[in-house]
Design a protein around this motif. Structure first.
Motif, PDB file in Angstrom:
ATOM      1  N   ASP A  78       0.802  -1.229   0.000  1.00 57.39           N
ATOM      2  CA  ASP A  78       0.000   0.000   0.000  1.00 57.39           C
ATOM      3  C   ASP A  78       0.831   1.273   0.000  1.00 57.39           C
ATOM      4  OD1 ASP A  78      -2.270  -1.578   0.008  1.00 57.39           O
ATOM      5  OD2 ASP A  78      -2.560  -1.436   2.176  1.00 57.39           O
ATOM      6  N   GLY A  79       2.170   1.147   0.045  1.00 59.54           N
ATOM      7  CA  GLY A  79       3.043   2.313  -0.028  1.00 59.54           C
ATOM      8  C   GLY A  79       3.391   2.883   1.339  1.00 59.54           C
ATOM      9  N   SER A  81       4.374   6.923   3.529  1.00 64.02           N
ATOM     10  CA  SER A  81       4.517   8.378   3.551  1.00 64.02           C
ATOM     11  C   SER A  81       5.369   8.721   4.770  1.00 64.02           C
ATOM     12  CB  SER A  81       3.158   9.081   3.611  1.00 64.02           C
ATOM     13  OG  SER A  81       2.445   8.697   4.772  1.00 64.02           O
ATOM     14  N   ARG A  83       6.448  11.967   7.609  1.00 67.20           N
ATOM     15  CA  ARG A  83       6.242  13.302   8.168  1.00 67.20           C
ATOM     16  C   ARG A  83       7.554  13.682   8.819  1.00 67.20           C
ATOM     17  NH1 ARG A  83       2.837  17.146   8.317  1.00 67.20           N
ATOM     18  NH2 ARG A  83       1.036  15.849   7.969  1.00 67.20           N
ATOM     19  N   LEU A  88       4.761  16.709   4.858  1.00 63.27           N
ATOM     20  CA  LEU A  88       4.225  15.381   4.601  1.00 63.27           C
ATOM     21  C   LEU A  88       4.735  14.981   3.220  1.00 63.27           C
ATOM     22  CD1 LEU A  88       2.405  12.989   5.348  1.00 63.27           C
ATOM     23  CD2 LEU A  88       0.546  14.174   4.183  1.00 63.27           C
ATOM     24  N   GLU A  90       4.772  11.998   0.422  1.00 64.98           N
ATOM     25  CA  GLU A  90       4.232  10.733  -0.060  1.00 64.98           C
ATOM     26  C   GLU A  90       5.356   9.932  -0.685  1.00 64.98           C
ATOM     27  OE1 GLU A  90       1.246   9.563   0.515  1.00 64.98           O
ATOM     28  OE2 GLU A  90       0.580  11.405   1.478  1.00 64.98           O
ATOM     29  N   GLY A  91       5.281   8.620  -0.586  1.00 66.08           N
ATOM     30  CA  GLY A  91       6.310   7.763  -1.138  1.00 66.08           C
ATOM     31  C   GLY A  91       6.574   8.008  -2.608  1.00 66.08           C
ATOM     32  N   LYS A  92       5.523   8.313  -3.362  1.00 66.59           N
ATOM     33  CA  LYS A  92       5.687   8.555  -4.804  1.00 66.59           C
ATOM     34  C   LYS A  92       6.521   9.801  -5.081  1.00 66.59           C
ATOM     35  CE  LYS A  92       1.291  11.057  -5.270  1.00 66.59           C
ATOM     36  NZ  LYS A  92       1.898  12.346  -5.174  1.00 66.59           N
ATOM     37  N   ASP A  93       6.650  10.677  -4.073  1.00 69.98           N
ATOM     38  CA  ASP A  93       7.423  11.911  -4.249  1.00 69.98           C
ATOM     39  C   ASP A  93       8.888  11.778  -3.856  1.00 69.98           C
ATOM     40  OD1 ASP A  93       5.138  13.234  -5.148  1.00 69.98           O
ATOM     41  OD2 ASP A  93       4.538  13.754  -3.102  1.00 69.98           O
ATOM     42  N   HIS A 117       5.115   6.304   7.936  1.00 70.07           N
ATOM     43  CA  HIS A 117       3.821   5.629   7.852  1.00 70.07           C
ATOM     44  C   HIS A 117       3.931   4.523   6.810  1.00 70.07           C
ATOM     45  CE1 HIS A 117       1.609   8.723  10.174  1.00 70.07           C
ATOM     46  NE2 HIS A 117       2.597   9.492   9.731  1.00 70.07           N
ATOM     47  N   HIS A 119       1.853   2.171   5.114  1.00 63.55           N
ATOM     48  CA  HIS A 119       0.416   2.034   4.889  1.00 63.55           C
ATOM     49  C   HIS A 119      -0.015   0.570   4.967  1.00 63.55           C
ATOM     50  CE1 HIS A 119       0.500   6.105   2.564  1.00 63.55           C
ATOM     51  NE2 HIS A 119       0.999   6.190   3.769  1.00 63.55           N
ATOM     52  N   ARG A 123       2.781   2.780  12.003  1.00 65.02           N
ATOM     53  CA  ARG A 123       3.621   3.974  11.966  1.00 65.02           C
ATOM     54  C   ARG A 123       4.821   3.782  12.888  1.00 65.02           C
ATOM     55  NH1 ARG A 123       1.089   9.432  14.257  1.00 65.02           N
ATOM     56  NH2 ARG A 123       0.622   7.943  15.889  1.00 65.02           N
TER      57      ARG A 123
END
Length: 182
Positions: A78-79, A81, A83, A88, A90-93, A117, A119, A123
């Motif tokens: 689910d990927g 992220s 903080r 914040l 995101e993994g895609k970034d 996090h 997903h 956490r």
């Protein structure tokens, strides 16, 4: 069942050598590279675990240091992220890089937790001491893993006039606490 081994890039000073156990108790263990080399202490408790890097300059001249703990996290289906500070991410970034010079370097005020996090899993909170001002996020395959590195000094300053140096006999310790919440 066949076991799959995931090989991660060699990233970090203490990763390749074998470390000798120099102390242990019911809740902690200390590893050292050599009697006068850098060491790692790992402790566990009901809330998580602590890792601490220790460097002492045993030589007659001052030496550069840039301690950084390199925790790798396997990316769940689910990927993920992050903080860090007020950001914040995101993994895609997170860019997938093969060169450490392209790391994501993020300024981190002391005392704020770094949150990873994962997903669908939970956490991980990472707490550092007041001497940690930067976090580097690194991966060359963000679909498989990400490394979130608290760094005790400014990245890119190792061995420079702006870097951290230890005088003869001086010691530095860089503690990091990890806790997990499902």
């Amino acid at each position: 069942a066949e076991r799959t081994q995931i090989l991660r890039p060699n990233h970090g000073f203490l990763r390749p050598p074998l470390l000798a156990v120099t102390e242990h108790s019911e809740n902690s263990v200390c590893f050292e590279r050599a009697p006068d080399g850098p060491g790692v202490r790992i402790g566990v408790d009901p809330d998580g675990f602590q890792a601490s890097l220790r460097f002492k300059n045993h030589g007659p001249e001052r030496v550069p240091t840039l301690p950084a703990i390199h925790p790798y996290f396997r990316v769940p289906p689910d990927g993920f992220s992050l903080r860090i500070s007020d950001r914040l991410i995101e993994g895609k970034d997170v860019p997938s890089n093969t060169s450490p010079m392209e790391d994501m370097i993020i300024s981190q005020p002391p005392g704020l937790p770094i949150e990873v996090h994962l997903h669908g899993i939970g956490r991980v909170k990472i707490l550092t001491s007041a001497a940690c001002f930067y976090v580097v996020v690194w991966s060359d395959d963000t679909s498989r893993y990400v490394c979130v590195e608290p760094i005790y000094g400014k990245p890119g300053t190792y061995g420079t006039g702006n870097g951290t140096w230890l005088e003869s006999g001086e010691e530095i310790e860089s503690p990091v606490n990890f806790s997990f919440e499902p």
